[in-house]
Each structure stands twice: as structure tokens, then as C-alpha cells.
Write a protein that holds these residues in place. Structure first.
Motif, PDB file in Angstrom:
ATOM      1  N   ALA A  33       0.803  -1.254   0.024  1.00 24.37           N
ATOM      2  CA  ALA A  33       0.068   0.098   0.096  1.00 24.37           C
ATOM      3  C   ALA A  33       0.810   1.264   0.098  1.00 24.37           C
ATOM      4  O   ALA A  33       0.434   2.201  -0.782  1.00 24.37           O
ATOM      5  CB  ALA A  33      -1.093   0.021   1.040  1.00 24.37           C
ATOM      6  N   VAL A  34       1.815   1.258   0.854  1.00 26.25           N
ATOM      7  CA  VAL A  34       2.802   2.553   0.802  1.00 26.25           C
ATOM      8  C   VAL A  34       3.702   2.514  -0.396  1.00 26.25           C
ATOM      9  O   VAL A  34       3.833   3.829  -0.899  1.00 26.25           O
ATOM     10  CB  VAL A  34       3.763   2.375   2.125  1.00 26.25           C
ATOM     11  CG1 VAL A  34       4.876   3.327   2.057  1.00 26.25           C
ATOM     12  CG2 VAL A  34       2.832   2.531   3.480  1.00 26.25           C
ATOM     13  N   ALA A  35       3.887   1.797  -1.046  1.00 23.51           N
ATOM     14  CA  ALA A  35       4.865   1.690  -2.089  1.00 23.51           C
ATOM     15  C   ALA A  35       3.936   2.150  -3.273  1.00 23.51           C
ATOM     16  O   ALA A  35       4.373   3.100  -4.281  1.00 23.51           O
ATOM     17  CB  ALA A  35       5.294   0.305  -2.649  1.00 23.51           C
ATOM     18  N   THR A  36       2.605   2.077  -3.159  1.00 21.35           N
ATOM     19  CA  THR A  36       1.690   2.521  -4.290  1.00 21.35           C
ATOM     20  C   THR A  36       1.185   4.180  -4.083  1.00 21.35           C
ATOM     21  O   THR A  36       1.198   4.748  -4.795  1.00 21.35           O
ATOM     22  CB  THR A  36       0.388   1.640  -4.505  1.00 21.35           C
ATOM     23  OG1 THR A  36       0.799   0.442  -4.518  1.00 21.35           O
ATOM     24  CG2 THR A  36      -0.573   2.182  -5.414  1.00 21.35           C
ATOM     25  N   PHE A  37       1.047   4.345  -2.719  1.00 17.82           N
ATOM     26  CA  PHE A  37       0.023   5.555  -2.459  1.00 17.82           C
ATOM     27  C   PHE A  37       1.169   6.568  -1.301  1.00 17.82           C
ATOM     28  O   PHE A  37       0.674   7.464  -1.154  1.00 17.82           O
ATOM     29  CB  PHE A  37      -1.145   5.386  -1.800  1.00 17.82           C
ATOM     30  CG  PHE A  37      -2.024   4.657  -2.527  1.00 17.82           C
ATOM     31  CD1 PHE A  37      -2.482   5.047  -3.848  1.00 17.82           C
ATOM     32  CD2 PHE A  37      -2.523   3.070  -2.155  1.00 17.82           C
ATOM     33  CE1 PHE A  37      -3.532   4.312  -4.443  1.00 17.82           C
ATOM     34  CE2 PHE A  37      -3.204   2.485  -2.858  1.00 17.82           C
ATOM     35  CZ  PHE A  37      -3.865   3.082  -3.977  1.00 17.82           C
ATOM     36  N   GLY A  38       2.316   5.928  -1.096  1.00 20.04           N
ATOM     37  CA  GLY A  38       3.042   6.632   0.040  1.00 20.04           C
ATOM     38  C   GLY A  38       3.122   8.231  -0.026  1.00 20.04           C
ATOM     39  O   GLY A  38       2.869   9.169   0.852  1.00 20.04           O
ATOM     40  N   GLY A  39       3.785   8.716  -1.194  1.00 19.29           N
ATOM     41  CA  GLY A  39       3.934  10.085  -1.607  1.00 19.29           C
ATOM     42  C   GLY A  39       2.823  10.786  -1.613  1.00 19.29           C
ATOM     43  O   GLY A  39       2.799  12.025  -1.038  1.00 19.29           O
ATOM     44  N   HIS A  40       1.631  10.419  -2.112  1.00 16.84           N
ATOM     45  CA  HIS A  40       0.094  11.080  -2.139  1.00 16.84           C
ATOM     46  C   HIS A  40      -0.206  11.586  -0.783  1.00 16.84           C
ATOM     47  O   HIS A  40      -0.531  12.692  -0.388  1.00 16.84           O
ATOM     48  CB  HIS A  40      -0.840  10.313  -3.045  1.00 16.84           C
ATOM     49  CG  HIS A  40      -0.233   9.971  -4.424  1.00 16.84           C
ATOM     50  ND1 HIS A  40      -0.019  11.267  -5.191  1.00 16.84           N
ATOM     51  CD2 HIS A  40      -0.052   8.978  -5.155  1.00 16.84           C
ATOM     52  CE1 HIS A  40       0.413  10.608  -6.415  1.00 16.84           C
ATOM     53  NE2 HIS A  40       0.578   9.453  -6.521  1.00 16.84           N
ATOM     54  N   ILE A  41       0.022  10.407   0.196  1.00 17.08           N
ATOM     55  CA  ILE A  41      -0.476  10.569   1.538  1.00 17.08           C
ATOM     56  C   ILE A  41       0.353  11.780   2.289  1.00 17.08           C
ATOM     57  O   ILE A  41      -0.208  12.606   2.949  1.00 17.08           O
ATOM     58  CB  ILE A  41      -0.279   9.164   2.255  1.00 17.08           C
ATOM     59  CG1 ILE A  41      -1.188   8.116   1.560  1.00 17.08           C
ATOM     60  CG2 ILE A  41      -0.601   9.533   3.810  1.00 17.08           C
ATOM     61  CD1 ILE A  41      -1.190   6.838   2.231  1.00 17.08           C
ATOM     62  N   LEU A  42       1.780  11.506   2.100  1.00 20.42           N
ATOM     63  CA  LEU A  42       2.484  12.664   2.794  1.00 20.42           C
ATOM     64  C   LEU A  42       2.136  13.887   2.225  1.00 20.42           C
ATOM     65  O   LEU A  42       2.031  14.857   3.011  1.00 20.42           O
ATOM     66  CB  LEU A  42       4.025  12.012   2.503  1.00 20.42           C
ATOM     67  CG  LEU A  42       4.432  11.162   3.199  1.00 20.42           C
ATOM     68  CD1 LEU A  42       5.995  10.874   2.599  1.00 20.42           C
ATOM     69  CD2 LEU A  42       4.700  11.299   4.736  1.00 20.42           C
ATOM     70  N   ALA A  43       1.949  14.455   1.026  1.00 18.44           N
ATOM     71  CA  ALA A  43       1.512  15.505   0.340  1.00 18.44           C
ATOM     72  C   ALA A  43       0.376  15.853   0.933  1.00 18.44           C
ATOM     73  O   ALA A  43       0.082  17.267   1.262  1.00 18.44           O
ATOM     74  CB  ALA A  43       1.838  15.420  -1.108  1.00 18.44           C
ATOM     75  N   LEU A  44      -0.777  15.180   1.104  1.00 16.93           N
ATOM     76  CA  LEU A  44      -2.030  15.302   1.505  1.00 16.93           C
ATOM     77  C   LEU A  44      -2.074  15.864   2.977  1.00 16.93           C
ATOM     78  O   LEU A  44      -2.726  16.746   3.541  1.00 16.93           O
ATOM     79  CB  LEU A  44      -2.912  14.163   1.284  1.00 16.93           C
ATOM     80  CG  LEU A  44      -4.355  14.249   2.033  1.00 16.93           C
ATOM     81  CD1 LEU A  44      -5.179  15.351   1.230  1.00 16.93           C
ATOM     82  CD2 LEU A  44      -4.922  13.116   1.906  1.00 16.93           C
TER      83      LEU A  44
END
Length: 449
Positions: free
Chosen positions: A332-343
Motif C-alpha cells: 500500500a505504501v509503495a503505491t500511495f505513500g507520496g500522495h499521502i505525505l503530500a495530502l
């Protein structure tokens, strides 16, 4: 204390009991995780990268001091308290609990002395704003006196994870409310720190009230004068306490030391990004902590009241469940990690993805081995757990020495992966050998009988 299946009338298996505890914890921690993500977003966006970096260093130092000075007395209460509860020896459980309380007080005093040295002698090395030194020191003092290790152990030994959920929900709920109010009325780093400290102190008071209500026959001031008789009433306690304390100290160095290393080697802004990534990694892999809490209590109970085969089955099933959970989180983090941090923090924090992924891998490795340490403790081999922790920290420290200058905070994060991987392999092998030895010992005992 015997659990029964609601519709079958039979004692439930150890894994069923543990999963019930986890279900309660997930309910509370799921609520806490949502709250923490929201108040983290408020913090990062209200303070900005630099001030959030200061907040991260101050808060990270408090967590390290709590782990070092807190003595992790809850482990001792659970390890030896379950037998007192099983035998309904409430006086013995009371003396054990009060000894843990006194050790927590001693730890708070020692921690305050360490905090004074850290903030008034090494603030420059940590890249802290000089105007924040007094605030940082007093925040750490409050955090140290808000220790809830002893009452946490009491509640877990009594197998009342349902009650613990409600108490521990006070912190995330209180922080969310406080963060929202502060952000709307005028965000300030100092106000956020004050709010966090007050909420922690409230939780500590409530935890002790709950522990007293759950076991009024044991949690009494009359046991204070004779509290340290628990050393003689529980064979092996002093050795176990010393080993688990050293193990917890090494674990604290592994978890909180890298954040301080980022502040020292890279800078405050980098520490802010690292802290947000670390917090998110911990939130996403919260199942590790939940399984660890539930497994520790049930494995300790199994070593007292269950057959060797059921004991081994619990450890094996826990490991399989944890490994699956860790793998799902990494994907899950490999897929969405960057977007979550930016959010959460804004575009300034998006690059933290390069830190988030290795930190999540570290947490997943720990999740996969969540049953190893409880098994070593329950089989009387806590010293092997200490050895494994030492290997983890030593390998990670050597890796940081090689990687930090070339890869900065990313090098520190990947160094933790190397240390956790090697340490977990060592602890897993030792736990496996301990389980095999446990079976041999049980067979010998039966044959002799």
C-alpha cells in the motif's frame, strides 16, 4: 479469569483470546489513527516545515527519554503478575504493582536530569532554536511524569484490553481537539507543546484511576512500604527487569535515535520530514503494536496455564498473521505513500516518500516477528531478546556510519532496514530454538511425573 465462548460454553483458544484483545485495540487505535492523521495534518500545515522540525525534535527527545527512563515496568507486571492473578494472590499482585509505580517515579526523576543535560548542553548540536530550550525542557519533564507503564501493565495483566481502549483514546481525541482550537485561534509551537503535555498528564491520572477500580484489592497505598518485597516473592524478577530494561533502551535507541541523528547530521527541516514519515509509518503498521500488546499478555498467560503445544501454536499463528499484515502495508505504501505525505503536510513533504518506504519496511519486519520477544520472555530467556536487540542496534549503527554522508536521511532510514532485518532473523532463530526446548522440557516433566 477464564474466558468462555459465547455460544459454545467452552474455553476459547489462546489465539481467539488474543484476537479478541486485538479487536478491542483496533477499535481504539483505529479511532486514534484517524485522529492522529488529522492533527498531524493540522500541525504540519499550521507550523510549516521548519517549526514542525523543531516540534519533531522536541517530541522525539521526549519519547526517547520516556523509553530510557521509564524502565518498561509494564512488562514485569505482566510477566509476573499473571501468576498472582491466576492464583488470586492479590496482596502479591499489589506489592508487584506498587514496586512498578515506585520504579516509574525513580525513572521520571532520572529522566528529568537527563533532559536537563540534553537541552541545556546539547541544544546547538540538535539545531534547536535557543528561544525554545526552556519550553522543550519543561515539555519533557511533563512527559516523563505522565508515564503510564505500571498501570498499563496492571490493566494488561488483568486482561482488560477493552478498558484500556477507552483510556488510551483520550490522547488522540484530546490532541485533535486541541490542535483544531489552536489552529483556529492562532497557531503556535509553544501552545501545541503545552496542550500535548497537559493531555498526557490527564491520561496518566485516568489510567491509575482505572487500574484502581479494576483491582481495588491490589492497588492500595498500604502495599507501598513493602513493595520491594516483590523482588523475593517473584524468583527471577530482578534479572528479568534488568534484561528487559536494557532491551527497551536498545529498542528506544533504534526507534528514536535516528530522528535525532537526522537533526544532527542533516538539519531541522529534514527532521520534520523524517518525523512525519516516521509517524505515518507507525500509524500504518499500528497492527504491530496491537499484536505485540495482546500477544505479550496471552503468551505470558499461556506459559502459566496452558499445554506446551497450545503455547507453540499461539506463537506460530501470531507470526503468520503478522507477516501477512506487514506485506499488505508495504504494498500500500509503495503505491500511495507520496500522495499521502503530500495530502497531510503539503508538497514540501512529498519527498518524504523516500524515507517513508524504508521505515514502513522496518515496521513490517518488526510486525512479522511480533511473537518472538514475548516467546523469549515467557520461556525465561529474556537475555536472548536483549542479545537480539543489541545486534539490531549495532548493525544499524554501523550501516548509518557508512550511508549517512552519502545518502543523508534516506541513508539513515535504509540503515534501519538492514539492522531490523538482521536482528529479526537472529531473534526468530532464538525464539524457534526456545520453543523446541520448551517442548522437550515439558515432555521430561510429564515422564518424570
Amino acid at each position: 479469569m477464564t474466558d468462555t465462548a459465547a455460544h459454545e460454553g467452552r474455553p476459547r483458544s489462546l489465539i481467539a483470546r488474543m484476537l479478541t484483545d486485538v479487536a478491542w485495540l483496533i477499535g481504539g487505535k483505529g479511532f486514534g489513527a484517524v485522529c492522529s492523521l488529522i492533527y498531524l495534518a493540522i500541525l504540519t500545515r499550521s507550523l510549516g516545515l521548519k517549526d514542525f522540525g523543531h516540534f519533531a525534535l522536541i517530541f522525539g527527545t521526549s519519547q526517547a527519554l520516556i523509553a530510557i527512563a521509564g524502565f518498561q515496568t509494564w512488562r514485569t507486571v505482566v510477566r509476573f503478575g499473571v501468576k498472582h492473578i491466576h492464583d488470586e494472590d492479590w496482596a502479591g499482585f499489589g506489592r508487584l504493582s506498587m514496586m512498578a509505580f515506585l520504579l516509574d517515579v525513580l525513572g521520571a526523576v532520572i529522566g528529568c536530569l537527563i533532559a536537563y543535560i540534553v537541552f541545556y548542553q546539547f541544544a546547538v548540536e540538535l539545531d534547536l532554536n535557543p528561544t525554545l530550550i526552556d519550553t522543550a525542557f519543561w515539555f519533557n519533564v511533563a512527559a516523563l511524569w505522565a508515564l503510564v507503564s505500571a498501570p498499563t501493565g496492571i490493566v494488561r495483566a488483568l486482561d482488560r484490553f477493552d478498558v484500556a481502549v477507552y483510556v488510551e483514546a483520550l490522547v488522540p481525541a484530546g490532541r485533535l481537539i486541541a490542535a483544531a482550537v489552536i489552529a483556529l485561534t492562532g497557531p503556535s509551537l509553544v501552545l501545541f507543546l503545552i496542550a500535548w503535555a497537559v493531555i498526557d498528564l490527564i491520561e496518566a491520572a485516568v489510567y491509575w484511576i482505572v487500574a484502581r477500580r479494576l483491582s481495588p484489592q491490589a492497588i492500595r497505598l498500604k502495599y507501598l512500604p513493602r513493595a520491594f518485597e516483590a523482588r523475593h516473592e517473584n524468583p527471577g524478577l530482578v534479572r528479568f527487569f534488568g534484561i528487559t530494561y536494557l532491551s527497551a533502551t536498545l529498542e528506544a535507541m533504534f526507534k528514536h535515535g535516528p530522528l535525532l541523528a537526522v537533526g544532527y547530521f542533516v538539519g531541522t527541516s529534514a527532521a520534520g520530514i523524517y518525523r512525519l514519515a516516521q509517524q505515518l509509518a507507525q500509524g500504518l503498521t499500528k497492527l504491530s503494536a496491537l499484536l505485540s500488546r495482546a500477544a505479550y499478555a496471552q503468551i505470558a498467560r499461556a506459559s502459566v496455564a496452558s499445554a506446551a503445544q497450545e503455547f507453540r501454536n499461539l506463537a506460530s499463528q501470531t507470526t503468520k498473521l503478522a507477516a501477512i499484515g506487514g506485506a499488505i502495508v508495504v504494498i500500500a505504501v509503495a503505491t500511495f505513500g507520496g500522495h499521502i505525505l503530500a495530502l497531510l503536510g503539503g508538497e514540501d513533504f512529498r519527498n518524504g516518500y523516500t524515507i517513508l518506504l524504508p521505515l514502513v519496511i522496518v515496521s513490517s519486519i518488526e510486525l512479522a516477528g511480533v511473537a518472538f520477544e514475548p516467546v523469549l520472555h515467557a520461556t525465561g530467556r529474556a537475555r536472548l531478546s536483549l542479545l537480539s536487540r543489541f545486534v539490531t542496534v549495532a548493525v544499524a549503527a554501523v550501516a548509518i556510519g557508512f550511508l549517512v554522508h552519502g545518502y543523508a536521511e534516506q541513508g539513515i532510514a535504509w540503515s534501519l532496514v538492514i539492522g531490523a532485518g538482521v536482528g529479526n532473523i537472529v531473534m526468530g532463530m532464538l525464539a524457534y530454538l526456545s520453543l523446541r526446548q520448551q517442548g522437550v522440557s515439558t515432555i521430561k516433566d510429564i515422564s518424570e511425573t
